[in-house]
Write an enzyme that holds these catalytic residues in place. Sequence first.
Site, short mmCIF file in Angstrom:
data_model
loop_
_atom_site.label_atom_id
_atom_site.label_comp_id
_atom_site.label_asym_id
_atom_site.label_seq_id
_atom_site.Cartn_x
_atom_site.Cartn_y
_atom_site.Cartn_z
N ASP A 19 49.39 39.12 40.18
CA ASP A 19 48.60 40.00 41.03
C ASP A 19 49.54 40.95 41.78
O ASP A 19 50.64 40.57 42.17
CB ASP A 19 47.79 39.15 42.03
CG ASP A 19 46.70 39.97 42.74
OD1 ASP A 19 46.39 41.08 42.26
OD2 ASP A 19 46.17 39.49 43.75
N HIS A 72 47.26 35.07 49.17
CA HIS A 72 46.32 34.20 48.43
C HIS A 72 46.18 32.87 49.16
O HIS A 72 47.18 32.26 49.53
CB HIS A 72 46.83 33.93 47.02
CG HIS A 72 46.82 35.15 46.15
ND1 HIS A 72 47.64 35.29 45.08
CD2 HIS A 72 46.06 36.27 46.19
CE1 HIS A 72 47.41 36.46 44.49
NE2 HIS A 72 46.46 37.08 45.15
N SER A 127 51.87 35.36 47.61
CA SER A 127 51.07 34.21 47.19
C SER A 127 51.83 32.92 47.52
O SER A 127 52.20 32.72 48.68
CB SER A 127 50.77 34.35 45.69
OG SER A 127 49.87 33.38 45.27
#
EC number: 3.1.1.61
Lengths: 274, 189
Positions: free
Chosen positions: B131, B38, B11
């Site tokens: 995540d 992401h 991310s």
Amino acid sequence: MAAKDSTEIEIDLLLEAIYQKYGYDFRQYSDAHIKRRIMNRMVLAGYNTVSEMQFQLLHNKSFANELLNDLSITVTEMFRDPGFYRSVREKIVPILKTYPFIKIWHAGCSTGEEVYSMAILLTEEGLMERTTIYATDFNQRALDEAKQGIFSNNLIKEYTSNYQVSGGRSSFSDYYTADENMAIIGQNLKKNIVWANHNLVTDSVFAEVHMILCRNVLIYFKRELQNKVHQMFYESLINGGVLCLGSKEGMYFSELKDVYQELDRKQKIFKKKY
Amino acid sequence: MGYGAIVIGVSSGGLKALGEILPSLPQNYPIPIVIVQHLSPRSDGYWIESMDKICKLFVKEADEKEKIERGNIYMAPANYHLLVEQDRTFSLSTDAKVNFARPSIDVLFESAAEVYGKELIGLILTGSNSDGALGLKKIKEEGGLTIVQDPETAESSSMPAHAISTSSVDHILPLEGIQKLLIRLGERD
């Protein structure tokens, strides 16, 4: 053939039961997606195996409704992928303008946000008066919601931004009435929209139309089913008619890719050849 | 035993971290790589082209129904979940966000673990959320190999730290160590 694991067998049986009892056919949906949705429901409902859900599916109507709803993706937004709507204005509207009346089929319209987006765009282009939009979905709950045209106020900021990026010519607030919580789509946008229950998997050709939108629906289907639905779209479109898919959906694997011309490669807009 | 795929979740700080690892992989690298980074939902994929220019392997966005093949690095498209099917092709989904993210690392990892079992390598890099932790746990449960960037060395430590606290991880390494390990794992194939 390698032995299937128990969960896969159970999922196959569950999908068979859904089809036989409720008439919805998910047997040709992509496996990974279906499995994820079913396992989510299993955990949420507190069951340990899919077989336990089989009993609930057959004997508990409200559980069955929950599960059916899980299997239908209703995530959508107004002017989703603004670049797509910009391309509709630039590349499709000039084609539509040549017709005295226009029929558009929006297949898999879910809760209707994209249908209203198209109605707004066509209004701004002076075409909505002579257009009928047939908006269809197999999910009756989503269709009922779509007809209402009510959305939560906290989405307005995002929708307004989408509208502006898409090339909107007015102010987004012209198209709804809002109170503290809710925004309601204006009545005049709804005039020429016909909402109907139609299942792409089990029903047949819907009508002869000038344009079809089916965005982010076919991604859930296996290749064979995609081809079947593409065939139906091809038969529904007039020569020179336009097919709009989701931004990551191509015609790469369709048997019909050669009968279309690409109008916009990036936005996945295709024109049926004469 | 040969590995069938490597899945990577990353991310914030990801472009820099990926830029340090991926270009070092040789042209004949035998394991396909699938990445969830992401991104803003409106990201246009330009960064994928940039990554392709600095890598010896072919870097591309994963297409719906595309077969997963060696020699390629696949990136999940912005605003879609990416899943792996039993026949080792990709599925896309616009399903609701998971962990506030679409694409979600957990969704990719869990579906890949189902398909590849112990032939899968899972890697979590820098990121400021949680995540990927459950997905990495699933990979471990299915017998796969799990690697996490040392949180001390990550631009954002939160995602690696969550992954480490959620399951027992096989390797915790700085980027340089991860790069060497991936090359070594490829040589065994």
